[in-house]
Design an enzyme around this catalytic site. Structure first.
Site, PDB file in Angstrom:
ATOM      1  N   ARG A 156       0.825  -1.228   0.000  1.00 53.01           N
ATOM      2  CA  ARG A 156       0.000   0.000   0.000  1.00 53.01           C
ATOM      3  C   ARG A 156       0.850   1.265   0.000  1.00 53.01           C
ATOM      4  NH1 ARG A 156      -2.813  -3.099   3.690  1.00 53.01           N
ATOM      5  NH2 ARG A 156      -4.617  -4.112   2.727  1.00 53.01           N
TER       6      ARG A 156
ATOM      7  N   LYS B 200       3.384  11.778 -10.698  1.00 51.34           N
ATOM      8  CA  LYS B 200       2.507  11.016 -11.590  1.00 51.34           C
ATOM      9  C   LYS B 200       3.210   9.722 -11.958  1.00 51.34           C
ATOM     10  CE  LYS B 200      -0.341  14.537 -13.850  1.00 51.34           C
ATOM     11  NZ  LYS B 200      -0.722  15.130 -15.151  1.00 51.34           N
TER      12      LYS B 200
ATOM     13  N   GLU C 252      10.668  19.702 -23.847  1.00 50.62           N
ATOM     14  CA  GLU C 252       9.966  19.977 -22.583  1.00 50.62           C
ATOM     15  C   GLU C 252      10.625  21.156 -21.851  1.00 50.62           C
ATOM     16  OE1 GLU C 252       7.178  18.330 -21.827  1.00 50.62           O
ATOM     17  OE2 GLU C 252       7.295  16.321 -22.704  1.00 50.62           O
TER      18      GLU C 252
ATOM     19  N   LYS D 261       8.514  23.353 -12.335  1.00 50.64           N
ATOM     20  CA  LYS D 261       7.628  22.205 -12.132  1.00 50.64           C
ATOM     21  C   LYS D 261       7.307  22.038 -10.652  1.00 50.64           C
ATOM     22  CE  LYS D 261       6.122  17.726 -13.264  1.00 50.64           C
ATOM     23  NZ  LYS D 261       6.122  16.603 -14.178  1.00 50.64           N
TER      24      LYS D 261
ATOM     25  N   GLU E 164      -3.745  18.276 -10.224  1.00 50.83           N
ATOM     26  CA  GLU E 164      -4.309  18.879 -11.433  1.00 50.83           C
ATOM     27  C   GLU E 164      -5.801  19.106 -11.291  1.00 50.83           C
ATOM     28  OE1 GLU E 164      -2.261  17.289 -14.861  1.00 50.83           O
ATOM     29  OE2 GLU E 164      -3.929  17.852 -16.159  1.00 50.83           O
TER      30      GLU E 164
ATOM     31  N   ARG F 143      -1.714  22.973 -12.831  1.00 49.45           N
ATOM     32  CA  ARG F 143      -0.822  21.905 -13.271  1.00 49.45           C
ATOM     33  C   ARG F 143      -1.062  21.562 -14.740  1.00 49.45           C
ATOM     34  NH1 ARG F 143       1.467  16.444 -10.200  1.00 49.45           N
ATOM     35  NH2 ARG F 143       2.786  15.861 -11.964  1.00 49.45           N
TER      36      ARG F 143
ATOM     37  N   ASN G 165       0.860  20.809 -19.692  1.00 49.58           N
ATOM     38  CA  ASN G 165       0.494  20.037 -20.886  1.00 49.58           C
ATOM     39  C   ASN G 165       0.486  20.890 -22.152  1.00 49.58           C
ATOM     40  OD1 ASN G 165       0.145  17.806 -19.249  1.00 49.58           O
ATOM     41  ND2 ASN G 165      -2.018  18.256 -18.895  1.00 49.58           N
TER      42      ASN G 165
ATOM     43  N   HIS H 144       0.574  19.432 -25.654  1.00 48.81           N
ATOM     44  CA  HIS H 144       0.370  17.990 -25.533  1.00 48.81           C
ATOM     45  C   HIS H 144      -0.913  17.490 -26.190  1.00 48.81           C
ATOM     46  CE1 HIS H 144       3.823  18.176 -22.927  1.00 48.81           C
ATOM     47  NE2 HIS H 144       3.749  16.901 -22.615  1.00 48.81           N
TER      48      HIS H 144
ATOM     49  N   HIS I  64      -0.237  14.694 -28.632  1.00 48.31           N
ATOM     50  CA  HIS I  64      -0.756  13.331 -28.466  1.00 48.31           C
ATOM     51  C   HIS I  64      -1.484  12.856 -29.707  1.00 48.31           C
ATOM     52  CE1 HIS I  64      -0.655  13.284 -23.776  1.00 48.31           C
ATOM     53  NE2 HIS I  64       0.452  12.805 -24.306  1.00 48.31           N
TER      54      HIS I  64
ATOM     55  N   HIS J 247       7.810  11.274 -28.068  1.00 53.50           N
ATOM     56  CA  HIS J 247       6.891  12.135 -27.317  1.00 53.50           C
ATOM     57  C   HIS J 247       7.318  13.611 -27.376  1.00 53.50           C
ATOM     58  CE1 HIS J 247       4.287  13.610 -24.145  1.00 53.50           C
ATOM     59  NE2 HIS J 247       5.353  14.111 -23.545  1.00 53.50           N
TER      60      HIS J 247
HETATM   61  N1  LIG Z   1       5.219  10.811 -14.852  1.00 50.64           N
HETATM   62  C1  LIG Z   1       5.246  11.911 -15.572  1.00 50.64           C
HETATM   63  O1  LIG Z   1       4.952  13.007 -15.090  1.00 50.64           O
HETATM   64  C2  LIG Z   1       5.689  11.813 -16.993  1.00 50.64           C
HETATM   65  C3  LIG Z   1       5.921  12.986 -17.731  1.00 50.64           C
HETATM   66  C4  LIG Z   1       6.390  12.870 -19.032  1.00 50.64           C
HETATM   67  C5  LIG Z   1       6.613  11.607 -19.572  1.00 50.64           C
HETATM   68  N2  LIG Z   1       6.364  10.489 -18.831  1.00 50.64           N
HETATM   69  C6  LIG Z   1       6.614   9.150 -19.375  1.00 50.64           C
HETATM   70  O2  LIG Z   1       8.006   9.041 -19.619  1.00 50.64           O
HETATM   71  C7  LIG Z   1       8.219   8.064 -20.626  1.00 50.64           C
HETATM   72  C8  LIG Z   1       9.261   8.563 -21.584  1.00 50.64           C
HETATM   73  O3  LIG Z   1      10.449   8.798 -20.891  1.00 50.64           O
HETATM   74  P1  LIG Z   1      11.844   8.960 -21.642  1.00 50.64           P
HETATM   75  O4  LIG Z   1      11.695   9.895 -22.758  1.00 50.64           O
HETATM   76  O5  LIG Z   1      12.844   9.232 -20.597  1.00 50.64           O
HETATM   77  O6  LIG Z   1      12.036   7.543 -22.332  1.00 50.64           O
HETATM   78  P2  LIG Z   1      12.768   6.183 -21.909  1.00 50.64           P
HETATM   79  O7  LIG Z   1      12.723   5.956 -20.458  1.00 50.64           O
HETATM   80  O8  LIG Z   1      12.181   5.142 -22.793  1.00 50.64           O
HETATM   81  O9  LIG Z   1      14.282   6.434 -22.356  1.00 50.64           O
HETATM   82  C9  LIG Z   1      14.573   6.673 -23.715  1.00 50.64           C
HETATM   83  C10 LIG Z   1      15.740   5.811 -24.192  1.00 50.64           C
HETATM   84  O10 LIG Z   1      16.954   6.320 -23.668  1.00 50.64           O
HETATM   85  C11 LIG Z   1      17.711   5.267 -23.048  1.00 50.64           C
HETATM   86  N3  LIG Z   1      18.492   5.903 -21.995  1.00 50.64           N
HETATM   87  C12 LIG Z   1      18.033   6.383 -20.818  1.00 50.64           C
HETATM   88  N4  LIG Z   1      19.010   7.036 -20.172  1.00 50.64           N
HETATM   89  C13 LIG Z   1      20.117   6.942 -20.947  1.00 50.64           C
HETATM   90  C14 LIG Z   1      21.455   7.437 -20.820  1.00 50.64           C
HETATM   91  N5  LIG Z   1      21.815   8.207 -19.796  1.00 50.64           N
HETATM   92  N6  LIG Z   1      22.330   7.136 -21.807  1.00 50.64           N
HETATM   93  C15 LIG Z   1      21.939   6.411 -22.883  1.00 50.64           C
HETATM   94  N7  LIG Z   1      20.701   5.942 -23.065  1.00 50.64           N
HETATM   95  C16 LIG Z   1      19.800   6.215 -22.104  1.00 50.64           C
HETATM   96  C17 LIG Z   1      16.668   4.291 -22.582  1.00 50.64           C
HETATM   97  O11 LIG Z   1      17.209   3.013 -22.418  1.00 50.64           O
HETATM   98  C18 LIG Z   1      15.667   4.356 -23.746  1.00 50.64           C
HETATM   99  O12 LIG Z   1      16.102   3.542 -24.791  1.00 50.64           O
HETATM  100  C19 LIG Z   1       6.874   7.798 -21.254  1.00 50.64           C
HETATM  101  O13 LIG Z   1       6.412   6.535 -20.853  1.00 50.64           O
HETATM  102  C20 LIG Z   1       5.980   8.888 -20.687  1.00 50.64           C
HETATM  103  O14 LIG Z   1       4.632   8.466 -20.555  1.00 50.64           O
HETATM  104  C21 LIG Z   1       5.912  10.587 -17.563  1.00 50.64           C
HETATM  105 ZN   LIG Z   2       5.437  15.649 -22.106  1.00 49.39          ZN
END
Ligand SMILES: NC(=O)c1ccc[n+]([C@@H]2O[C@H](COP(=O)([O-])OP(=O)(O)OC[C@H]3O[C@@H](n4cnc5c(N)ncnc54)[C@H](O)[C@@H]3O)[C@@H](O)[C@H]2O)c1
Ligand SMILES: [Zn+2]
Length: 372
Positions: A125, A147, A189, A231, A241, A246, A250, A253, A257, A271
């Site tokens: 939990r 999130k 971003e 942020k 939000e 908050r 977006n 976005h 999206h 993204h």
């Molecule tokens: N929780 C939130 O508020 C929030 C906000 C925005 C996005 N997200 C989520 O984040 C995700 C996308 O995150 P992302 O863009 O970081 O993608 P990711 O985690 O898939 O990483 C992108 C690629 O980079 C590689 N990588 C990571 N760090 C590295 C490094 N230092 N050196 C070399 N390679 C590296 C990873 O292995 C992967 O292949 C999505 O699922 C999205 O929904 C969440």
């Molecule tokens: Zn985003």
């Protein structure tokens, strides 16, 4: 070095930004490692890339303090954000005897962070977790704010929870190995923060964006710290939000999206690339409504294009029309409605939520843009 406080009453936490933090992990995260001093291994989650590149450094730092890590390693990419992987991860945490007082460590991009955050929201939990984001996107956005989510057949991030980390450790040095395209996607971003609420930061990015993308230490740290400070402020004001505050995060976005959906959430459009194009569209639509000057809309597009991000819709080679993109937006929001709330601009650094945006007009606008 910068330390930014996320001021959520009773659940406040620090975001520490410093070069070399990973090599000093055992010191930097000491309070959150204390429960493992008895000899249990510290649970770390990574993907195969971040594990290959950075696990040895973590292991060495822990070993120097008489501790050791045990690793749960996932395949890179969105497929790690599934019920199946979540089940394996939570089983693994339970088998390791994790308690509510323990912290699980997430070493990776947004995928690892979202997965670990959600696993920790539901394990016993709610156990603690520490974010060690390794992509620019995760360092400026997803690691802060609480999130967490996985994906399902119905869509991305539809199963999740709000669960704040206990600490976020950002080491800009790890970005040295990030592929340039991922770096640019994360930079979208960063530009978002300037456009949505900080004109001075946007000015600074126009002048220094190249240095940020080239990973010059001082510029990079300034960009990350400014983004996270914004942020943190917004999250402290509107964690769930429930107000429009908050939601400002977006910006770009809704358009983005729709473009991601149309390209199948694939490598065709990351993204951050969708968000970049989406911000250009939001700026141009705002100009079409007479709410932002044509000059400011052009400045937004120019900053995005200068970073090597998509700023011209026809360049995406879509085969659909505006109405189809609007269908994606409706689906996204589960709305049968003829209007949707849209984040638009009154100027650089002045985003606002428009509630009266007619989707027929958006479709017509997108048709114009697709033909431009
Ligand atoms: N929780 C939130 O508020 C929030 C906000 C925005 C996005 N997200 C989520 O984040 C995700 C996308 O995150 P992302 O863009 O970081 O993608 P990711 O985690 O898939 O990483 C992108 C690629 O980079 C590689 N990588 C990571 N760090 C590295 C490094 N230092 N050196 C070399 N390679 C590296 C990873 O292995 C992967 O292949 C999505 O699922 C999205 O929904 C969440
Ligand atoms: Zn985003």
């Amino acid at each position: 070095m910068a330390v930014i406080e996320v001021a959520l009453a009773g659940r406040e936490y620090e975001v520490v930004i410093a070069e070399g933090l990973l090599a000093r992990l055992a010191e930097a995260a000491a309070p959150f490692l204390a429960s493992y001093r008895g000899g249990r291994a510290v649970p770390f989650v990574a993907d195969t890339n971040t594990h290959r590149l950075y696990a040895a450094g973590v292991d060495a730092s822990l070993a120097a303090h008489g501790m050791n890590a045990e690793w749960f390693v996932v395949t890179p990419g969105e497929d790690a954000k599934t019920w199946r992987v979540l089940e394996h991860l939570t089983d693994w945490l339970l088998a390791a005897g994790v308690t509510r007082k323990d912290h699980v460590f997430a070493l990776g991009g947004g995928v690892v962070g979202d997965l670990v955050g959600f696993a920790c929201a539901v394990t016993k939990r709610g156990c603690g977790f520490v974010q060690i984001p390794t992509t620019l996107l995760a360092q400026v956005d997803s690691s802060v704010g609480g999130k967490t989510a996985i994906n399902t057949a119905a869509g991305k991030n539809l199963i999740g929870a709000f669960h704040q980390p206990s600490l976020v450790l950002i080491d800009p040095l790890v970005l040295d190995t990030l592929p340039p395209r991922e770096m640019r996607a994360g930079y979208a971003e960063v530009l978002k923060y300037g456009l949505l609420g900080n004109a001075a930061f946007f000015d600074w990015l126009e002048a220094n964006g190249e240095k940020v993308l080239a990973r010059e230490p001082a510029a990079l740290e300034h960009a990350i710290a400014t983004s996270i400070a914004m942020k943190a402020q917004i999250v402290a004001e509107d964690e769930r939000e429930t107000e429009d505050r908050r939601a400002l995060l977006n910006l770009g976005h809704t358009f983005g999206h729709a473009l991601e959906a149309e390209t199948g959430f694939s490598d065709r459009l990351l993204h951050g690339e969708g968000v970049a194009m989406g911000m250009v569209l939001a700026a141009r639509y705002s100009a079409r409504r007479g709410e932002v000057s044509a000059d400011d809309a052009a400045r937004a597009a120019q900053a995005i294009a200068a970073a090597g991000l998509p700023a011209h819709l026809p360049a995406l080679d879509l085969t659909c029309d505006g109405a189809r993109l609007v269908e994606h937006m409706r689906h996204d929001k589960k709305a049968e409605a003829t209007t949707l709330p849209f984040l638009l601009l009154n100027g650089i650094g002045a985003a606002y939520m428009a509630r009266d945006v007619d989707l027929t007009d958006i479709a017509a606008f997108l048709d114009e843009e697709l033909a431009a």
